[in-house]
Design a protein around this motif. Structure first.
Motif, PDB file in Angstrom:
ATOM      1  N   PRO A   1      48.662  -4.830   9.937  1.00 51.28           N
ATOM      2  CA  PRO A   1      48.704  -3.704  10.870  1.00 51.28           C
ATOM      3  C   PRO A   1      50.053  -3.663  11.586  1.00 51.28           C
ATOM      4  O   PRO A   1      50.832  -4.624  11.535  1.00 51.28           O
TER       5      PRO A   1
ATOM      6  N   CYS B   1      51.152  -3.962  14.611  1.00 52.25           N
ATOM      7  CA  CYS B   1      51.544  -5.004  15.574  1.00 52.25           C
ATOM      8  C   CYS B   1      52.152  -6.198  14.843  1.00 52.25           C
ATOM      9  O   CYS B   1      53.150  -6.784  15.293  1.00 52.25           O
TER      10      CYS B   1
ATOM     11  N   ILE C   1      45.010  -7.909  22.777  1.00 44.06           N
ATOM     12  CA  ILE C   1      46.428  -7.544  22.604  1.00 44.06           C
ATOM     13  C   ILE C   1      46.769  -6.330  23.462  1.00 44.06           C
ATOM     14  O   ILE C   1      47.853  -6.240  24.046  1.00 44.06           O
TER      15      ILE C   1
ATOM     16  N   CYS D   1      50.752  -4.165  21.228  1.00 37.99           N
ATOM     17  CA  CYS D   1      50.320  -3.161  20.249  1.00 37.99           C
ATOM     18  C   CYS D   1      51.306  -1.996  20.294  1.00 37.99           C
ATOM     19  O   CYS D   1      51.407  -1.327  21.325  1.00 37.99           O
ATOM     20  N   PRO D   2      52.029  -1.725  19.211  1.00 36.21           N
ATOM     21  CA  PRO D   2      53.018  -0.634  19.236  1.00 36.21           C
ATOM     22  C   PRO D   2      52.424   0.699  19.649  1.00 36.21           C
ATOM     23  O   PRO D   2      53.099   1.498  20.302  1.00 36.21           O
TER      24      PRO D   2
ATOM     25  N   TYR E   1      44.109   3.954  21.014  1.00 37.13           N
ATOM     26  CA  TYR E   1      45.119   3.290  20.193  1.00 37.13           C
ATOM     27  C   TYR E   1      44.542   2.757  18.876  1.00 37.13           C
ATOM     28  O   TYR E   1      45.164   2.830  17.835  1.00 37.13           O
ATOM     29  N   HIS E   2      43.337   2.187  18.956  1.00 37.52           N
ATOM     30  CA  HIS E   2      42.750   1.621  17.739  1.00 37.52           C
ATOM     31  C   HIS E   2      42.371   2.727  16.747  1.00 37.52           C
ATOM     32  O   HIS E   2      42.332   2.502  15.540  1.00 37.52           O
TER      33      HIS E   2
ATOM     34  N   CYS F   1      45.563   3.521  14.923  1.00 33.15           N
ATOM     35  CA  CYS F   1      45.794   2.444  13.959  1.00 33.15           C
ATOM     36  C   CYS F   1      44.887   2.635  12.733  1.00 33.15           C
ATOM     37  O   CYS F   1      45.317   2.474  11.594  1.00 33.15           O
TER      38      CYS F   1
ATOM     39  N   VAL G   1      39.418   0.027  13.598  1.00 32.41           N
ATOM     40  CA  VAL G   1      40.071  -1.288  13.713  1.00 32.41           C
ATOM     41  C   VAL G   1      39.793  -1.874  15.100  1.00 32.41           C
ATOM     42  O   VAL G   1      40.047  -1.221  16.107  1.00 32.41           O
TER      43      VAL G   1
ATOM     44  N   PRO H   1      43.286  -7.258  14.348  1.00 30.84           N
ATOM     45  CA  PRO H   1      44.325  -7.219  13.315  1.00 30.84           C
ATOM     46  C   PRO H   1      43.925  -7.928  12.016  1.00 30.84           C
ATOM     47  O   PRO H   1      44.281  -7.489  10.923  1.00 30.84           O
TER      48      PRO H   1
END
Ligand code: SF4
Length: 197
Positions: A16, A18, A99, A113-114, A153-154, A157, A182, A185
């Motif tokens: 992933p 990150c 994270i 986490c980007p 965010y997830h 992702c 997700v 990771p």
């Protein structure tokens, strides 16, 4: 994980964002700060990297250090994360929730986490740079960025996972399998690796 081997490149394809970010920072700077080493090192451990190979991997990656510096500064902590020093605890890899919420990265850190911690401009540039070879295009960005703006965010992702695994018949809504989003990771990487089998 050796950048010079096909195996290393293939492994990174399953990571992933990150972990891709940590891996790329490590390749570029030959160093990661404490929380970066912890986030990436535990992820690799749970992915199945044995301690002997982990020590070789980190030693090679930290090429700007002498053997003596590496042993003094890093070897103990790597062994510690494998439960071989100190309390000998079997530390799990960090989940997305951990994270996202803990140990917020500063400007010179590369953990986190980007989707949450990158500026929106940097995130879009990084998405294209990391994933265009896996099918992600500029046309995908508005949808991903909309999800990021709602702080899901997830979900962003997960959408990137779907887009980058479209050639393996993953469709929108499939998530990492059975519609799951997700949350870890390692779960992302394991689902991606399973598609190759
Ligand atoms: Fe990593 Fe989780 Fe963020 Fe995805 S949502 S980049 S797996 S921390």
């Amino acid at each position: 994980l050796d950048e010079g081997t096909a195996e290393g490149v293939r492994a990174e394809m399953h990571f992933p964002m990150c972990m891709r970010n940590l891996h790329e920072n490590l390749k570029r700077t030959h160093h990661l700060k404490h929380f970066g080493r912890l986030q990436y090192g535990l992820f690799l451990k749970v992915l199945g990297l044995p301690i002997e190979e982990a020590l070789i991997f980190w030693r090679k990656s930290f090429s700007g250090h002498t053997d003596d510096q590496f042993i003094k500064r890093y070897k103990y902590n790597i062994r510690h994360s494998y439960g071989l020093e100190g309390r000998r605890a079997n530390y799990p890899a960090k989940s997305c929730q951990q994270i996202l919420m803990n140990d917020q990265p500063g400007p010179t850190d590369s953990h986190g986490c980007p989707y949450r911690h990158f500026s929106h401009d940097n995130l879009q540039m990084a998405l294209l740079s990391m994933y265009s070879s896996q099918g992600l295009t500029e046309a995908d960005l508005p949808e991903i960025m909309h999800t990021v703006r709602t702080e899901a965010y997830h979900v962003a992702c997960t959408r990137v996972y779907e887009i980058t695994h479209a050639t393996q018949n993953v469709r929108k809504g499939n998530g990492i399998g059975s519609g799951e989003t997700v949350t870890h990771p390692n779960q992302y990487a394991e689902a991606s690796r399973a598609l190759e089998c």
